[in-house]
Every structure is written in structure tokens, then in C-alpha cells.
Design a protein around this motif. Sequence first.
Motif, mmCIF file in Angstrom:
data_model
loop_
_atom_site.group_PDB
_atom_site.id
_atom_site.type_symbol
_atom_site.label_atom_id
_atom_site.label_comp_id
_atom_site.label_asym_id
_atom_site.label_seq_id
_atom_site.Cartn_x
_atom_site.Cartn_y
_atom_site.Cartn_z
ATOM 1 N N LEU A 143 8.038 75.938 75.004
ATOM 2 C CA LEU A 143 8.355 74.715 73.934
ATOM 3 C C LEU A 143 9.710 74.144 74.425
ATOM 4 O O LEU A 143 9.789 72.859 74.540
ATOM 5 N N GLY A 144 10.894 74.881 74.625
ATOM 6 C CA GLY A 144 11.913 74.592 74.779
ATOM 7 C C GLY A 144 12.190 73.834 76.226
ATOM 8 O O GLY A 144 12.806 72.784 76.320
ATOM 9 N N VAL A 145 11.604 74.457 77.106
ATOM 10 C CA VAL A 145 11.572 73.823 78.536
ATOM 11 C C VAL A 145 10.554 72.585 78.581
ATOM 12 O O VAL A 145 10.975 71.670 79.302
ATOM 13 N N ALA A 146 9.589 72.298 78.048
ATOM 14 C CA ALA A 146 8.739 71.262 77.800
ATOM 15 C C ALA A 146 9.577 70.196 77.004
ATOM 16 O O ALA A 146 9.357 68.914 77.639
ATOM 17 N N LEU A 147 10.206 70.359 76.098
ATOM 18 C CA LEU A 147 11.144 69.408 75.533
ATOM 19 C C LEU A 147 12.252 68.897 76.473
ATOM 20 O O LEU A 147 12.561 67.712 76.503
#
Length: 630
Positions: A459-463
Motif C-alpha cells: 500500500l505504501g509503495v503504491a501510494l
Amino acid sequence: MTGTTTLTVAQALVRFLTVQHTERDGERHRLVDAVWGIFGHGNVAGIGQALLEQGGAMPFHQGRNEQAMVHAAVGYARQCGRLRTHAVTTSIGPGATNLVTGAALATVNHLPVLLLPGDTFATRPADPVLQQLEVPWAGDVSVNDCLRPVSRYFDRITRPEALVPAALQAVRVLTDPVATGAVTLALPQDVQAEAYPWPEEFFRPRVWTVRRPAPDPVELAAAVAAVRAARRPLVVAGGGVRHSRAEDALRAFAEATGAPVAATQAGKGALPWDHPADVGGIGHTGTATADALARTADLVIGVGTRWTDFTTASGTLFPPTARFLNLNIAPYDGHKMAGLPLIADARAGLEALTRALHAPGPGRRHAPDPAYAAEYAGAKADWEARVDAVYAAPDPTARPTQTQVLGALDALVTGEDVVINAAGSLPGDLHKLWRTRSRDQYHLEYGYSCMGYEIPAALGVALAAPDRPVWALVGDGTYLMLPTELVTAVQEGLPIKVVILQNHGYASIGGLSETVGGEGFGTAYRHRAADGAFTGDPLPVDLAANAASLGMRVLRAGTVAELRTALATARAADVPTCVYTETRTPDTVSGAPPAQAWWDVPVAATATRAAARAARIAYERRAATRHRPL
């Protein structure tokens, strides 16, 4: 004289965070881009109300598990090169203590994350309040003190005016390339809501320079002499190369010296897999090429590595005659392995070293050795042939092995894709086999090797990288640890791709257990047999159905052909998608080549079972080869 603005402590902190920036190499970024939170009585009227009042100035993400929220923030920070991060707020009690594992992961990996747990009342209107830990011998202790040893900075804000120096110190640590990690500001719930006239200076934008310290001339001269004297140099690239964005400087150094480059888990990707100098992962999970070079190296040049036991094969990989040169921004790591320290930023140090090696003056100019280069080029080609063999799936109608899953993914991705993993047997397979195409494609959290990291980190990488395909690779054991943020992915519309490999248990530890005389005890997900052992039928657990129940689009793949189709469909999807496959177990745990170097896991010195006695004999033989630098 500066003016003042009356705000609550929580409102002041949120406003302060919106105007903190980092700058490196002329690029400026906002430091804290968003806040993750789960609200309870310890923060709902403080930080929660403050975030509501700030509106869009400080974006908010709703998490499902406090540990997972930290993992998401860490994934974001790593993808952003440690120049940007997220904050995480929780209530007091279990919400706060759930942060501990995530904080440890952030600190071990030197990745910045700001933790804002609620705390019990500073004014103590009643003792105890709900969720308060009573310590008879210390009235000022709360459960948040569990965060002290896993934080790089910790403070408890018991008075409003204490926020000013604490907030400045917190940001100082977050932006320090040596000291960064988890930073905790514990916020008593009554203090969060207390108003105070804040000086306007506190809210003026600040820019924190992320330093690139250059090497000391004396240390640089010693390093140059060591490199010039080496006949079989080997570079070990660690995570510091990637944090510094030193990939181009590393490539230039390797090409100028002819030194092969091996990589730790954190450093893999510092060179692309097809660069002639790249010889793959090193250590217990490394390639045969890199480990053979390590055993004959006369100078080992560590760049941004902490020299963990996996990298050094528990002190057995490098010959006793090898010298070490440690280019590291942290003096603590620069002096390990009894090495020559070169304390500097990785990029600045590599650039200075390359220039000095070829500067005019006394001593010979360093030149690559063609014979040495030909030696490791041949060994690398042999290893890549082994990779091709375990990636190959000649029968598309068969159930895939774990390495064939990686082969199918390898054939699909480009340098744009980011592949995330942290625990189980996958890290070993990926370190040996994965062909990294870009500097940040390989996202392995192996400093803490925390099961459950992969999905929230995705999720963090996608954000941080919304236009790139983001893959979370998980075994069934890891999935069951922390699947809850799939709900967040669905809520936020983040099109992460989760690959679940069902192998009915802790495959990695099961294999390790067999080698150390544990006979796989307690590692399989099976029903109990008549003798009480977990050796019955596999559990009828349907993880695909579970993922679907959390809102994910799920693609089931029973064969290699179905897997290839499912992976391609997932990569093209614009919604969160899960690919589920049950892997076939070959003679070894995953189908990958066995470990190329030792790892020290002590074996029982006395036992009644034959497996443990045999394992102890093998252990003592390997342990006898260990040596420690003075």
C-alpha cells in the motif's frame, strides 16, 4: 516580536508537520505526506479532531491494524528514498503496543516513520484510567515505554510547551541519514486537547538538508592504497547504496576497477542483473558465483552494509586473510569486520574513491584485470543457466513449484514493476534467482524479516508510485499473519497485486528444522494425527475465498498455464487483485538451488533422537570454520 496562535497541542503538531520539508541534491519534498490512524479514546479528540480541522492539508489513511500501518508508512518511506514518510497515530493501550513490531522493523532498516501514540493522562485525574498500566514503583511509566528501545528518538509530551523542542528533535532524527528510524512522540490524551499560544515561528516552513558527508582525506588515502594493492577485490553493495541513490557511482567504480559487485538483500538492484559486474546476492542466500568470489577475495569493499550473519555466512564466508574496506555513513558500521573505515555518504564516497584511484601522482593507476573479469563472467553465465533451469516449466498443465511461479513473474515484469517480500522461503529464492531490472524493483525487508510486512508495505509503495505495478509475494503463513490491509487497498482503490502461494505451513522454517534436527516439528498446517502430531491431512483453509471476502478480485491458478494468464491479468488490472496458487513441492523446499553458504543456527548439544545427533555433528564441523576479525 513574533505573534502567537492559540491551538491545541494536536492541532499545533499537525500544522507543524505540514510545513516540514527535506532537500537533497536540489530536490525538495514534504517530509510527512499523510497520517495513518485508528482512533480510540486516547487520540480521537486530539489528533483525530486536529486532522479533521486541517482538512486536505494533511491527508489521512484509515488502517485496520496498527502494526500494518507502520509497515505501510515504512514501504512509502523506502520507495521515496527516505526523503518522505508518513506518520501513524493510535489510541493508548493495545493500539500503542501494536506499534512495537513495526517500530522495530523501521529502526532496524534505518527507515524513517513518525509514531504518535496516545498516552494516559498527564494530569492524572483518576488512577488508573482505562487501559492504563499500573507500575507500583514508577508512576510515570506507561505501555508506550515499550517503544523506547525500538525508537531512534522518544519523548512524552506532558506539557504543551514541550512540544516545540520535541517536534524539532523528532524531525532532526527523521531526516538524519545515520540516526533515522522510528521516532515516537507519546501524546497524553489530555495534553493533546489542551490549548496553548504557539509562537508563529513554530509554523514557518523549514527545510532540512539530508547531508552527503564526504570522506576524510586520510581515510580516503588509505582506501585508495588498499584498492590499488588488491588483486581480487569484491564489492558488497548494501542498502546504503540505494538509500544514497549511489547506483550510478557504484557502476562507475565497478567499471573503473573491474571489481565484481555482490549484493545483500537490501542492496540487490544496486546494479541491474545483466550488468557484467553484477554477480548476484551474497551469503547464505547468495549465488554460487558471489560466494565463490568471497572465499578467494583479498579485499572486500562493503558499501552501505551492516555485515549481518546472512551476508557473512555467520563468519565463515570470507578467508581469514581478506582485508575489509567499509564505506558507510554510520561510523558504527564503518568499523565492523576490523575494516578500514571510509565514513561518508555512499555516493560521495564512491565518487571520491573513483576519482582518487585515477588521479595523477605517485603510485600506479588502478586498472581492471581482464583475467579476473573473465573468471567471474564465466561463473555468472553458469549460474544464470541454473536460474533458467529452475524457472523453466516444461509441463504447462502441472501445478507450479515456487521457483516456477517466480519464473512466470520474471517473464512478465519490466523495470517499472516493484516486487515486495519479507519472510519465509521466498527471500532466499528471490535473493538467489530474481533478475532485478531497476534500482527499486527489488523491495525485500530482510533486516527484520517480518511476516506480514508485504501487503501493507505494498500500500505504501503504491501510494508513493501510483503509476507502477506493485506486487506483494506472500506464502500462506505470512498471509495469515496480517491480511487485514487488503480492506484498505479496496477502500483506497490501490491496484496492488497480491500473489498467495499456498504450501500448507511454514515452508522455510520447516526446511530449516529438518537440517538442524527438529524434524519439521510444529511447522506444517495440518490436522493432528492419532499420535497427536500435526501430520494429518492439510487444513481445509481457502485463502482465496478469504481474500475475496475482504473485497479483492481473486484469480485462481491451478496450473502453470493458468498462472501465466492470471499474472498477466493481475498486472493489467486497475483494481486490487489477488493471484492464488497451490505450489508443488519438489525434493527441496522450493526448487531453488540449495544454500551456497552456511548460516549458524545452533543445534542441540545432546539429544536422544538420531536426526538431532546427526545434525549436531554437521553443525560442529561447520562452526569450526568460523573466524572473527580482530
